[in-house]
Motif scaffolding. Structure first.
Motif, PDB file in Angstrom:
ATOM      1  N   PRO A  30       0.816  -1.208   0.000  1.00 49.88           N
ATOM      2  CA  PRO A  30       0.000   0.000   0.000  1.00 49.88           C
ATOM      3  C   PRO A  30       0.849   1.256   0.000  1.00 49.88           C
ATOM      4  CG  PRO A  30       0.048  -0.993   2.177  1.00 49.88           C
ATOM      5  CD  PRO A  30       0.714  -1.958   1.254  1.00 49.88           C
ATOM      6  N   ALA A  31       0.367   2.287  -0.682  1.00 49.91           N
ATOM      7  CA  ALA A  31       1.035   3.581  -0.638  1.00 49.91           C
ATOM      8  C   ALA A  31       0.853   4.180   0.745  1.00 49.91           C
ATOM      9  CB  ALA A  31       0.445   4.505  -1.699  1.00 49.91           C
ATOM     10  N   LYS A  34      -3.170   8.541   0.178  1.00 50.08           N
ATOM     11  CA  LYS A  34      -3.852   8.712  -1.090  1.00 50.08           C
ATOM     12  C   LYS A  34      -3.211   9.818  -1.925  1.00 50.08           C
ATOM     13  CE  LYS A  34      -7.338   5.809  -0.408  1.00 50.08           C
ATOM     14  NZ  LYS A  34      -7.653   4.689  -1.313  1.00 50.08           N
ATOM     15  N   SER A 197       5.029   6.504  -5.374  1.00 47.91           N
ATOM     16  CA  SER A 197       3.963   5.587  -4.983  1.00 47.91           C
ATOM     17  C   SER A 197       2.764   5.797  -5.912  1.00 47.91           C
ATOM     18  CB  SER A 197       3.549   5.812  -3.525  1.00 47.91           C
ATOM     19  OG  SER A 197       2.904   7.068  -3.368  1.00 47.91           O
ATOM     20  N   GLU A 199      -1.622   5.079  -6.553  1.00 51.91           N
ATOM     21  CA  GLU A 199      -2.949   4.718  -6.055  1.00 51.91           C
ATOM     22  C   GLU A 199      -3.731   4.138  -7.222  1.00 51.91           C
ATOM     23  OE1 GLU A 199      -7.094   6.793  -4.572  1.00 51.91           O
ATOM     24  OE2 GLU A 199      -5.223   7.900  -4.309  1.00 51.91           O
ATOM     25  N   GLU A 200      -4.113   2.876  -7.106  1.00 51.05           N
ATOM     26  CA  GLU A 200      -4.812   2.227  -8.206  1.00 51.05           C
ATOM     27  C   GLU A 200      -6.212   2.799  -8.384  1.00 51.05           C
ATOM     28  OE1 GLU A 200      -4.834  -1.961  -8.020  1.00 51.05           O
ATOM     29  OE2 GLU A 200      -2.684  -2.158  -8.376  1.00 51.05           O
ATOM     30  N   THR A 201      -6.642   2.823  -9.647  1.00 52.46           N
ATOM     31  CA  THR A 201      -7.972   3.310  -9.993  1.00 52.46           C
ATOM     32  C   THR A 201      -8.684   2.242 -10.808  1.00 52.46           C
ATOM     33  OG1 THR A 201      -7.158   4.336 -12.026  1.00 52.46           O
ATOM     34  CG2 THR A 201      -7.139   5.689 -10.034  1.00 52.46           C
ATOM     35  N   ASP A 206      -3.179   4.654 -13.308  1.00 54.51           N
ATOM     36  CA  ASP A 206      -3.154   4.869 -11.864  1.00 54.51           C
ATOM     37  C   ASP A 206      -2.857   6.328 -11.538  1.00 54.51           C
ATOM     38  OD1 ASP A 206      -3.638   2.227 -11.375  1.00 54.51           O
ATOM     39  OD2 ASP A 206      -1.539   1.699 -11.021  1.00 54.51           O
ATOM     40  N   GLY A 209       0.762   8.812  -6.240  1.00 55.55           N
ATOM     41  CA  GLY A 209       0.661   9.148  -4.830  1.00 55.55           C
ATOM     42  C   GLY A 209       1.880   9.931  -4.374  1.00 55.55           C
TER      43      GLY A 209
END
Length: 423
Positions: A30-31, A34, A197, A199-201, A206, A209
């Motif tokens: 995980p980043a 957000k 980093s 953040e998946e979308t 993406d 981050g």
């Protein structure tokens, strides 16, 4: 050494490009937080524009830092395309300017190819495998385009897109130097490695981050090629110390081998290489030097390197570059810090420069209709020598005339020096 490094990085990049794919169901680390929007960039240079019709065409910035290839059939009618340099709002992971591509809010019928051309100097602190691109939407969020490919041996990043916005060349991992890029004896520089980093979308692109620091688990080893020293261990940061004696200019390369960084970026397939590396080159300067450029060619004075005080507030500096038949002579009136302008006649606070190149002599003073004239230029003294053993430190910049006459041929010369004062 650089050629071998480029070949190794290119080979690794080919392996990665053949085996990497994006799996939305894969588990990523995980980043740290957000993605957050940032302000859009503002214009900071002249835009270029070109009208391109259904037959297609190309538009690029001077120097080809960014090129747009518009294929035939992308537009139905003559359309004005433009590239506007704007400020970089991505921060440390962005390289150089961002570019606002227009027309915006238009969906092209075919993919437009955006080509970023980067230089070897822009690889300092990173490597070709980590070069990419990003775009910023109208709300201020930065995105990683899924259709970006890196051609490491051609020093290019290419992206296919059907829409325009603000774009920038990026690196996903970079070693930063928190000190100076040029060191003298016993000086130090601190390094750390940062990564982007994500953040998946729900779509393919993406969000970018925050920038985060690699962890100790990612560090395999630090290595030094060249003189000086670094610490031991696998820490996330490293200190480099220049050697206690530097007899001539040189390069020290600090590199770090990383593992599993790709797992945070590309979701590698089983069997794909998990190690990668980045490097940074530090320039080492000797105790005394005089380095100058004339018409883009660089010279280093290593013979007869002298700074002499004449006892009346005047300093004379001279040196020669071996094997290149070139030399520099400077006479500075006023042994004190500040800018000493070239003048037609000697006076306190002025300077005179003479550069010999092959069989030609270039000077800061010349005659026009039997009157002394001066070219535009100066010598800036940043540190003076009050007694023998002290150093005279400064810079040189200006035009030098070849011959006399009212419109002599001129040659632009820049330089910097640090020379021990003699009497």
């Amino acid at each position: 050494m650089k050629t071998n490094l480029k070949l190794l990085v290119w080979a690794l990049g080919v392996m990665l490009s053949l085996s990497c794919k994006k799996d939305k169901n894969a588990t990523k680390e995980p980043a740290s937080s957000k993605a957050v929007p940032v302000a859009l960039g503002t214009p900071n240079g002249a835009a270029v524009q070109k009208t391109i019709g259904p037959a297609g065409g190309t538009i690029e910035m001077p120097g080809s830092a960014i090129v747009l290839n518009i294929p035939a059939g992308a537009v139905d009618a003559a359309t004005i395309f433009s590239i506007q340099p704007i400020t970089n709002t991505l921060g440390q992971m962005g390289i150089g300017n961002s570019y606002r591509l227009l027309p915006e809010n238009v969906s092209f019928k075919k993919d437009i190819e955006i080509v970023f051309n980067y230089t070897e100097d822009q690889l300092i602190g990173t490597s070709g495998e980590f070069m990419s691109a990003a775009y910023q939407d109208a709300k201020g969020y930065w995105h990683a385009p899924s259709k970006a490919t890196t051609e490491q041996y051609n020093f290019t990043v290419k992206v296919k897109t059907k829409h325009f916005s603000d774009w920038i060349l990026t690196h996903k991992v970079v070693m930063i130097n928190k000190g100076k890029g040029t060191l003298e004896k016993n000086e130090t520089a601190d390094f750390q490695v940062l990564m982007q980093s994500f953040e998946e979308t729900i779509d393919d692109d993406d969000l970018l981050g925050p920038v985060i620091q690699v962890t100790e688990a990612n560090v395999v080893s630090w290595e030094l090629t060249g003189d000086g020293s670094i610490g031991n261990g696998k820490s996330v940061s490293q200190k480099y110390t220049a050697p206690s004696t530097i007899k001539q200019r040189g390069i020290a390369t600090i590199s770090v081998t990383l593992k599993d960084v790709w797992k945070k970026i590309l979701d590698p397939l089983p069997g794909q290489p998990t190690e990668s590396w980045v490097f940074y080159e530090i320039k080492l300067m000797p105790d005394e030097y005089f380095i100058w450029k004339q018409n883009g060619e660089e010279f280093e004075g290593s013979q007869r390197l002298q700074a002499t005080s004449l006892g009346n507030g005047q300093i004379v500096i001279n040196t020669e570059a071996p094997h290149k038949e070139t030399s520099v002579f400077l006479s500075i009136s006023g042994n004190y810090p500040g800018k000493h302008l070239f003048t037609a006649e000697p006076k306190d606070g002025s300077s005179l420069g003479v550069v010999g190149y092959l069989n030609f002599l270039f000077t800061s003073r010349y005659t026009c209709e039997n009157k002394n004239k001066s070219t535009d230029g100066y010598v800036t003294i940043t540190s003076t020598g009050e007694k023998p053993g002290d150093y005279v430190i400064g810079e040189l910049a200006g035009n030098f005339a070849n011959g006399n006459g009212c419109s002599p041929e001129v040659s632009f010369v820049t330089g910097k020096f640090k020379i021990m004062l003699q009497k």
